[in-house]
Design a protein around this motif. Structure first.
Motif, PDB file in Angstrom:
ATOM      1  N   LEU A 412     -84.330   8.505 -43.961  1.00 36.92           N
ATOM      2  CA  LEU A 412     -84.109   7.443 -44.940  1.00 36.92           C
ATOM      3  C   LEU A 412     -82.631   7.310 -45.290  1.00 36.92           C
ATOM      4  CD1 LEU A 412     -85.211   5.318 -46.871  1.00 36.92           C
ATOM      5  CD2 LEU A 412     -85.681   7.144 -48.527  1.00 36.92           C
ATOM      6  N   ALA A 413     -81.915   8.411 -45.353  1.00 33.75           N
ATOM      7  CA  ALA A 413     -80.479   8.347 -45.636  1.00 33.75           C
ATOM      8  C   ALA A 413     -79.758   7.508 -44.584  1.00 33.75           C
ATOM      9  CB  ALA A 413     -79.898   9.758 -45.686  1.00 33.75           C
ATOM     10  N   THR A 414     -80.164   7.681 -43.316  1.00 33.34           N
ATOM     11  CA  THR A 414     -79.561   6.889 -42.235  1.00 33.34           C
ATOM     12  C   THR A 414     -79.891   5.413 -42.409  1.00 33.34           C
ATOM     13  OG1 THR A 414     -79.758   8.777 -40.735  1.00 33.34           O
ATOM     14  CG2 THR A 414     -79.426   6.626 -39.733  1.00 33.34           C
ATOM     15  N   VAL A 415     -81.134   5.108 -42.805  1.00 35.19           N
ATOM     16  CA  VAL A 415     -81.549   3.710 -43.001  1.00 35.19           C
ATOM     17  C   VAL A 415     -80.750   3.074 -44.142  1.00 35.19           C
ATOM     18  CG1 VAL A 415     -83.477   2.250 -43.730  1.00 35.19           C
ATOM     19  CG2 VAL A 415     -83.856   4.084 -42.067  1.00 35.19           C
ATOM     20  N   ILE A 416     -80.584   3.820 -45.235  1.00 43.49           N
ATOM     21  CA  ILE A 416     -79.840   3.284 -46.382  1.00 43.49           C
ATOM     22  C   ILE A 416     -78.387   3.023 -46.008  1.00 43.49           C
ATOM     23  CG2 ILE A 416     -78.999   3.816 -48.702  1.00 43.49           C
ATOM     24  CD1 ILE A 416     -81.600   5.474 -49.076  1.00 43.49           C
ATOM     25  N   ASP A 417     -77.741   4.023 -45.401  1.00 42.48           N
ATOM     26  CA  ASP A 417     -76.352   3.812 -44.971  1.00 42.48           C
ATOM     27  C   ASP A 417     -76.270   2.706 -43.923  1.00 42.48           C
ATOM     28  OD1 ASP A 417     -75.117   5.678 -46.633  1.00 42.48           O
ATOM     29  OD2 ASP A 417     -75.437   7.331 -45.229  1.00 42.48           O
ATOM     30  N   GLY A 418     -77.339   2.561 -43.141  1.00 42.56           N
ATOM     31  CA  GLY A 418     -77.367   1.518 -42.116  1.00 42.56           C
ATOM     32  C   GLY A 418     -77.250   0.124 -42.689  1.00 42.56           C
ATOM     33  N   VAL A 419     -77.777  -0.103 -43.887  1.00 42.82           N
ATOM     34  CA  VAL A 419     -77.641  -1.417 -44.520  1.00 42.82           C
ATOM     35  C   VAL A 419     -76.170  -1.731 -44.747  1.00 42.82           C
ATOM     36  CG1 VAL A 419     -78.177  -2.789 -46.573  1.00 42.82           C
ATOM     37  CG2 VAL A 419     -79.906  -1.235 -45.623  1.00 42.82           C
ATOM     38  N   TYR A 420     -75.421  -0.749 -45.205  1.00 39.10           N
ATOM     39  CA  TYR A 420     -73.999  -0.948 -45.476  1.00 39.10           C
ATOM     40  C   TYR A 420     -73.214  -1.161 -44.181  1.00 39.10           C
ATOM     41  CZ  TYR A 420     -75.010   0.602 -50.225  1.00 39.10           C
ATOM     42  OH  TYR A 420     -75.516   0.707 -51.495  1.00 39.10           O
ATOM     43  N   ASN A 421     -73.607  -0.460 -43.108  1.00 42.49           N
ATOM     44  CA  ASN A 421     -72.895  -0.626 -41.835  1.00 42.49           C
ATOM     45  C   ASN A 421     -73.272  -1.922 -41.133  1.00 42.49           C
ATOM     46  OD1 ASN A 421     -71.318   2.029 -41.059  1.00 42.49           O
ATOM     47  ND2 ASN A 421     -73.181   2.694 -42.078  1.00 42.49           N
ATOM     48  N   THR A 422     -74.527  -2.320 -41.233  1.00 42.93           N
ATOM     49  CA  THR A 422     -74.966  -3.563 -40.584  1.00 42.93           C
ATOM     50  C   THR A 422     -74.432  -4.779 -41.318  1.00 42.93           C
ATOM     51  OG1 THR A 422     -76.993  -2.429 -39.890  1.00 42.93           O
ATOM     52  CG2 THR A 422     -76.996  -4.825 -39.764  1.00 42.93           C
ATOM     53  N   TYR A 437     -95.087  10.785 -53.337  1.00 47.11           N
ATOM     54  CA  TYR A 437     -94.255  11.708 -52.555  1.00 47.11           C
ATOM     55  C   TYR A 437     -93.022  10.997 -51.986  1.00 47.11           C
ATOM     56  CZ  TYR A 437     -93.436  15.705 -49.382  1.00 47.11           C
ATOM     57  OH  TYR A 437     -92.917  16.791 -48.718  1.00 47.11           O
ATOM     58  N   GLY A 438     -93.067   9.657 -51.977  1.00 52.79           N
ATOM     59  CA  GLY A 438     -91.888   8.904 -51.555  1.00 52.79           C
ATOM     60  C   GLY A 438     -90.700   9.141 -52.461  1.00 52.79           C
ATOM     61  N   THR A 439     -90.954   9.469 -53.742  1.00 49.06           N
ATOM     62  CA  THR A 439     -89.844   9.782 -54.649  1.00 49.06           C
ATOM     63  C   THR A 439     -89.187  11.102 -54.247  1.00 49.06           C
ATOM     64  OG1 THR A 439     -91.259  10.971 -56.235  1.00 49.06           O
ATOM     65  CG2 THR A 439     -91.058   8.608 -56.519  1.00 49.06           C
ATOM     66  N   THR A 440     -89.996  12.060 -53.803  1.00 46.64           N
ATOM     67  CA  THR A 440     -89.459  13.346 -53.342  1.00 46.64           C
ATOM     68  C   THR A 440     -88.573  13.120 -52.123  1.00 46.64           C
ATOM     69  OG1 THR A 440     -91.621  14.253 -54.004  1.00 46.64           O
ATOM     70  CG2 THR A 440     -90.114  15.723 -52.834  1.00 46.64           C
ATOM     71  N   THR A 441     -89.064  12.269 -51.218  1.00 46.68           N
ATOM     72  CA  THR A 441     -88.320  11.945 -49.993  1.00 46.68           C
ATOM     73  C   THR A 441     -87.037  11.189 -50.317  1.00 46.68           C
ATOM     74  OG1 THR A 441     -90.408  11.843 -48.768  1.00 46.68           O
ATOM     75  CG2 THR A 441     -88.497  10.746 -47.781  1.00 46.68           C
ATOM     76  N   ALA A 442     -87.146  10.189 -51.201  1.00 45.39           N
ATOM     77  CA  ALA A 442     -85.972   9.383 -51.555  1.00 45.39           C
ATOM     78  C   ALA A 442     -84.890  10.231 -52.216  1.00 45.39           C
ATOM     79  CB  ALA A 442     -86.392   8.239 -52.474  1.00 45.39           C
TER      80      ALA A 442
END
Length: 727
Positions: A412-422, A437-442
């Motif tokens: 998910l960290a890659t996906v989030i940073d990917g928004v900024y790079n794209t 459990y998505g909160t734990t992951t986020a």
């Protein structure tokens, strides 16, 4: 549902041992037949000796020597692989027998427990039997799972350890040409998509593709079709992925999208519309009946297909598949709205039990959030993200651990940073909404992103691992919001249960520091909005039970206070929310903890107080004894002095002859008083020490017993709630 909580899912989907054995025999035969065929061809080739005579005669005639040797090695390798499969088949067969026997015993144990539950008046027999069964069978389940995984690992290691007959022999031939570059690309792809792949393996694959001519992508995909379908599951950092894409020529980019769509569709930096088209092409390929896939994978593919073809979507820009990995388990991300132009982007992170087999539901939730955000913004997109393997639903205990959240958080960290790079030239407002459990992951994701998001909203949280964030301030986010409905008993249960695994913190507790808002019934946005009715995103039950959600009152159901508030916060209008120090559930839990502490420590505190009071009483008793002794000694001395003064007068310069005797008696009596006082005090001190020791020993035993009974009560109560709730 049985009373015992045992998870046999790890051994539920083992391969058919008969099929394994049959395939092993076919593999052995194929290797042997291939060797025989090559040997026969080599024999015929050498027959040319009398017909062919040139200066290079022996070079030509010896051309089949290497293929013959390699065919022999290939036959040995296939035989070794077949042997490994046969050993694995035997192990699976034995495991299945043991599993069936164990299931029969568990069924009998559950029947015994149900009978005890009906007959036992005080509950002690039921509790004892429940715990004995649970521990015994859990050990056996663990041993069964361990033996199966060990057999599988041995088989995998044996097959993986088989070397190719030659590094120059590719898996496929195309057009009669030997394409060594495609072979190298295939080798790197296998390494990049292997379960134990490293970031360096993935980087090597990207770098090799960047060095290939655009025309060679088509040849590579034709030689090795898997490369067109399966992307590396472990991604590079978003910035490195974007650098790879921008390093390609326009011709390479177009060819990559056409011939290797899986890579183009899952590489950060590629425009989202391009990614969606590429992923749609991959989805079409795996939906073909000829594509090899399990029933569960096909169920996911169809759900993903249905989710992007929804007729009830209210966004005119439609739905797009911006990420898709069809491997096991299939993972995907579907965007509602235009990700390439939206001024605001929200990524909704799925929780416990989520799977792309239910992609319809995830997109429904994202669509509801997108629609609700229209009250606050007009140019936005919401992503339904099921990009990690989430923990199974209970009775599985996976949710009590943070392992899957760590792995999912990396992705998910890659996906989030990917928004900024794209969107580097036009960065949107970015928010993360996460459930269960998505909160734990986020939280794990936002502890490692390069970029700081604008807003995070946690709802129905399973808890935040302090390894990721001890407080809201530890997240790479400007604003952190959290809510939990008082009807949601699953979320706090997950937080409390995590103390048996990886202990987690409540993001709605005052000490954690998020901006807490209510999900209960209230007037918001000019309307009366219903309160939360349980843990789920969508409420589907009338008269919902303890762990169910009332119809229309899930966290993201239309008309709920939770949906309106989550939409407002994620769209940047969190100032419209009424905040509180912490959720009602956290207040109740803290009060319950305080009451439990009083109950738990009350007996010990009472005993300590009694010991202190007893010690004070003993000290007072010793003081009284000392005072009495001193008084008696003083009286005796005074009597002796009076006796000597009035009845034993001195004779001239000489003392009375009896004075020394009286003085000696006085000293003897005084010493006797001192010894008596000391003996009494020693006796009292010894008695007090023995009393304190006995109390301390019994107090510790009582504490230990109370702790054990507390755990037994907690375990038994949880078991009965689940058992009766399911019936």
């Amino acid at each position: 549902m049985g009373i015992l909580q045992l998870d046999l899912s790890a051994t539920a989907t083992s391969p058919d041992p008969e099929v394994l054995a049959a395939q092993a025999q076919l593999l052995r035969s194929a290797g042997r037949d291939f060797k025989d065929a090559v040997s026969a061809a080599a024999g015929k080739w050498t027959a040319l000796e009398g017909l062919y005579d040139t200066p290079h005669k022996y070079l030509v005639l010896g051309a089949m020597n290497t293929p013959s040797r390699q065919a022999g090695v290939l036959a040995e390798n296939t035989a070794a692989a077949a042997g490994a499969l046969e050993d694995f088949a035997e192990a699976v067969q034995a495991m299945r027998r043991d599993r069936a026997a164990l299931q029969r015993e568990i069924s009998a144990a559950n029947a015994t427990l149900r009978q005890l539950l009906a007959d036992d008046t005080d509950g002690h027999a039921f509790q004892d039997k429940l715990l004995n069964y649970q521990w015994e069978f859990q050990d056996r389940v663990n041993a069964l799972t361990g033996s199966y995984e060990e057999a599988r690992e041995i088989c995998t290691a044996a097959v993986s350890g088989i070397a190719r007959a030659s590094a120059d022999v590719p898996s496929h031939y195309h057009g009669g040409a030997l394409d060594l570059q495609s072979h190298d690309a295939e080798r790197l792809h296998r390494q990049a998509t292997a379960p134990g792949a490293s970031a360096e393996d993935v980087r090597s694959y990207y770098d090799f593709l960047a060095g290939m001519d655009a025309s060679r992508y088509a040849e590579f995909a034709a030689d090795y079709p898997e490369a067109a379908v399966y992307p590396p599951r472990l991604g590079l950092a978003a910035e490195q992925q974007a650098e790879f894409w921008h390093s390609l020529t326009q011709g390479q980019q177009e060819s990559l999208v056409k011939h290797l769509p899986a890579l183009a569709g899952n590489t950060e930096g590629v425009p989202y519309a391009v990614r969606a088209a590429a992923n749609a092409a991959v989805l079409a390929m795996v939906l073909k009946p000829s594509w090899r896939a399990t029933d569960e994978q096909r169920e996911s593919y169809k759900s993903i297909q249905n989710s992007i073809k929804k007729k009830d979507n209210k966004d005119p820009t439609g739905l797009s598949l911006i990420a898709f990995d069809p491997a096991e388990p299939p993972l995907a991300a579907v965007a509602v709205g235009n990700m390439d132009t939206a001024a605001s982007v929200s990524i909704n992170v799925s929780g416990m039990g989520s799977s792309t087999r239910d992609m319809d539901d995830a997109v429904w939730a994202a669509n509801n959030l997108h629609e609700a955000q229209k009250a606050f913004t007009s140019d936005h997109a919401v992503v339904a993200w099921i990009g990690y393997d989430s923990p199974d639903m209970p009775p599985s205990t996976q949710v009590l651990l943070s392992d899957k959240a760590r792995i999912g958080g990396d992705k998910l960290a890659t996906v989030i940073d990917g928004v900024y790079n794209t969107r580097a030239g036009d960065v949107p407002r970015v928010s993360i909404t996460a459930h269960s459990y998505g909160t734990t992951t986020a939280a794990f994701a936002l502890s490692q992103t390069v970029h700081t998001v604008d807003t995070v909203v946690f709802f129905g949280s399973a808890g935040i691992d302090p390894e990721a964030a001890r407080t809201a301030a530890d997240l790479n986010a400007r604003e952190v919001y959290a809510t939990q409905g008082k009807a949601d008993v699953v979320a706090p249960g997950g937080i409390l249960g995590s103390h048996f695994g990886d202990p987690r913190l409540s993001p709605t507790a005052e000490s954690w520091g998020s901006r807490v808002f209510s999900s209960e019934e209230q007037h918001l946005g000019g309307e009366e909005r219903s309160g939360n009715g349980g843990h789920s995103l969508e409420g589907t039950e009338d008269g919902a039970g303890l762990t169910e959600t009332e119809r229309g009152r899930g966290y993201l159901d239309y008309g709920t206070a939770s949906l309106w508030s989550i939409a407002a916060a994620s769209a940047g209008d969190g100032d419209l929310l009424t905040l509180s120090d912490q959720s009602l559930t956290d207040e109740q839990i803290e009060n319950a903890k305080a009451r439990a502490a009083d109950i738990y420590y009350g007996p010990g505190r009472a005993v300590d107080a009694a010991q202190l009071a007893g010690a004070a009483a003993v000290d007072r008793l010793q003081g009284v004894n000392d005072a009495a002794g001193d008084a008696l000694q003083g009286a005796a001395a005074l009597g002796a002095d009076l006796l000597q003064e009035h009845y034993l007068p001195d004779v001239g310069p000489y003392e009375h002859p009896l004075d020394p005797l009286v003085d000696g008696i006085q000293r003897h009596v005084g010493a006797g008083f001192d010894r008596g006082q000391q003996s009494f005090n020693d006796l009292v001190d010894e008695a007090q020490t023995m009393f304190d020791s006995a109390i301390d020993t019994n107090q510790k035993a009582a504490d230990d017993y109370f702790k054990r009974q507390w755990l037994v009560l907690e375990f038994t109560a949880g078991t009965l709630v689940r058992y009766f709730g399911s019936h």
